[in-house]
Design an enzyme around this catalytic site. Sequence first.
Site, PDB file in Angstrom:
ATOM      1  N   LYS A  49     -31.410  73.164  17.279  1.00  9.23           N
ATOM      2  CA  LYS A  49     -31.326  74.266  18.250  1.00  9.23           C
ATOM      3  C   LYS A  49     -31.592  73.748  19.651  1.00  9.23           C
ATOM      4  O   LYS A  49     -32.342  72.775  19.829  1.00  9.23           O
ATOM      5  CB  LYS A  49     -32.377  75.340  17.906  1.00  9.23           C
ATOM      6  CG  LYS A  49     -32.175  75.981  16.562  1.00  9.23           C
ATOM      7  CD  LYS A  49     -31.027  76.969  16.619  1.00  9.23           C
ATOM      8  CE  LYS A  49     -30.688  77.477  15.224  1.00  9.23           C
ATOM      9  NZ  LYS A  49     -29.462  78.256  15.188  1.00  9.23           N
TER      10      LYS A  49
ATOM     11  N   ASN B 197     -36.331  63.290  22.189  1.00  7.60           N
ATOM     12  CA  ASN B 197     -35.409  63.459  21.066  1.00  7.60           C
ATOM     13  C   ASN B 197     -34.953  62.079  20.602  1.00  7.60           C
ATOM     14  O   ASN B 197     -34.969  61.119  21.373  1.00  7.60           O
ATOM     15  CB  ASN B 197     -34.193  64.280  21.518  1.00  7.60           C
ATOM     16  CG  ASN B 197     -33.201  64.505  20.392  1.00  7.60           C
ATOM     17  OD1 ASN B 197     -33.585  64.807  19.249  1.00  7.60           O
ATOM     18  ND2 ASN B 197     -31.912  64.363  20.680  1.00  7.60           N
TER      19      ASN B 197
ATOM     20  N   HIS C  74     -31.629  60.128  18.861  1.00  6.58           N
ATOM     21  CA  HIS C  74     -30.196  60.307  18.589  1.00  6.58           C
ATOM     22  C   HIS C  74     -29.677  59.058  17.874  1.00  6.58           C
ATOM     23  O   HIS C  74     -30.001  57.943  18.283  1.00  6.58           O
ATOM     24  CB  HIS C  74     -29.455  60.523  19.913  1.00  6.58           C
ATOM     25  CG  HIS C  74     -28.018  60.857  19.711  1.00  6.58           C
ATOM     26  ND1 HIS C  74     -27.595  62.127  19.331  1.00  6.58           N
ATOM     27  CD2 HIS C  74     -26.895  60.102  19.794  1.00  6.58           C
ATOM     28  CE1 HIS C  74     -26.284  62.120  19.208  1.00  6.58           C
ATOM     29  NE2 HIS C  74     -25.823  60.906  19.480  1.00  6.58           N
TER      30      HIS C  74
ATOM     31  N   SER D 136     -31.187  55.900  20.010  1.00  7.40           N
ATOM     32  CA  SER D 136     -31.700  56.178  21.363  1.00  7.40           C
ATOM     33  C   SER D 136     -32.804  57.216  21.293  1.00  7.40           C
ATOM     34  O   SER D 136     -32.646  58.245  20.634  1.00  7.40           O
ATOM     35  CB  SER D 136     -30.600  56.755  22.261  1.00  7.40           C
ATOM     36  OG  SER D 136     -29.470  55.926  22.289  1.00  7.40           O
TER      37      SER D 136
ATOM     38  N   ASP E 225     -28.275  65.779  24.716  1.00 12.71           N
ATOM     39  CA  ASP E 225     -28.285  64.306  24.668  1.00 12.71           C
ATOM     40  C   ASP E 225     -28.161  63.668  26.058  1.00 12.71           C
ATOM     41  O   ASP E 225     -27.481  62.667  26.239  1.00 12.71           O
ATOM     42  CB  ASP E 225     -27.121  63.784  23.789  1.00 12.71           C
ATOM     43  CG  ASP E 225     -27.218  64.287  22.364  1.00 12.71           C
ATOM     44  OD1 ASP E 225     -28.345  64.501  21.886  1.00 12.71           O
ATOM     45  OD2 ASP E 225     -26.167  64.473  21.730  1.00 12.71           O
TER      46      ASP E 225
HETATM   47  C1  GRF Z   1     -31.725  61.808  12.514  1.00 14.37           C
HETATM   48  O1  GRF Z   1     -30.602  61.041  12.218  1.00 14.37           O
HETATM   49  C2  GRF Z   1     -31.843  61.995  14.004  1.00 14.37           C
HETATM   50  O2  GRF Z   1     -31.347  60.926  14.761  1.00 14.37           O
HETATM   51  C3  GRF Z   1     -31.001  63.195  14.251  1.00 14.37           C
HETATM   52  O3  GRF Z   1     -31.216  64.022  13.136  1.00 14.37           O
HETATM   53  C4  GRF Z   1     -31.593  63.231  12.004  1.00 14.37           C
HETATM   54  C5  GRF Z   1     -32.888  63.758  11.463  1.00 14.37           C
HETATM   55  O4  GRF Z   1     -33.238  63.175  10.249  1.00 14.37           O
HETATM   56  N1  GRF Z   1     -31.325  63.810  15.525  1.00 14.37           N
HETATM   57  P1  GRF Z   1     -34.633  63.525   9.542  1.00 14.37           P
HETATM   58  O5  GRF Z   1     -34.681  65.039   9.359  1.00 14.37           O
HETATM   59  O6  GRF Z   1     -35.738  63.048  10.434  1.00 14.37           O
HETATM   60  O7  GRF Z   1     -34.598  62.828   8.238  1.00 14.37           O
END
Ligand code: GRF
Length: 205
Positions: A92, A108, A110, A142, A151
Amino acid sequence: MKLNLCILASGRGSNLRAIIKANKAGKIKSQVKLVISNNSASGALNIAKTNKIPNYHLSLRLFNSEKQFVRKFSELLAKHKIDLIVLAGYMKMINPYIIKKYRNRIINIHPALLPKFGGKGMYGIHVHEAVINSGDTVTGVSVHYVDEKYDHGEIILQKEVKVKADDTPETLRKRVLRTEHKVYPEAIRLLETNKIKLGKDKSRK
Ligand code: GRF
């Protein structure tokens, strides 16, 4: 400095698990004090329960207005004296009021080397499909600050991951995820040791 962390997650929660583990192993001082998910079936909520971390299912749908939702969200962050909000697979957008209040205190992760393969629609397996289709031989992870655009915020830490000739989106996803589990605690370490500047704390009076 030991930071109080709030993890926001929508799914599996493997990054949450990695951060808890890094704290238990003494790799980071910061502790997860609060877990919030918009998804009641999120693995992250179960991980929080197992580790006796306060956890909440908080979704806009459960409130009469966005204002009420944001108020509850803010109250929880204040109650648990949160210093840093850590998005780990949170699907979200963060409300602009929270972004402003916690400017440069929301991060965050990514699963690609931003600014490549970021933005709307670039989540989960779609990211790795796009990387493979592009023919790139290197992808990565990242960690960045969260601002008002997807992002987009300033990058804190990146790590490369090789794309192998026989990789499928799924094999690549798994390898990148393993790297995420190392990189996210490293990024938190940079912030807690002041190697990277945290935003000014506007949340505490
Ligand atoms: C990860 O790949 C992260 O980069 C992305 O969402 C995924 C989350 O995985 N934003 P998890 O729920 O921590 O296993």
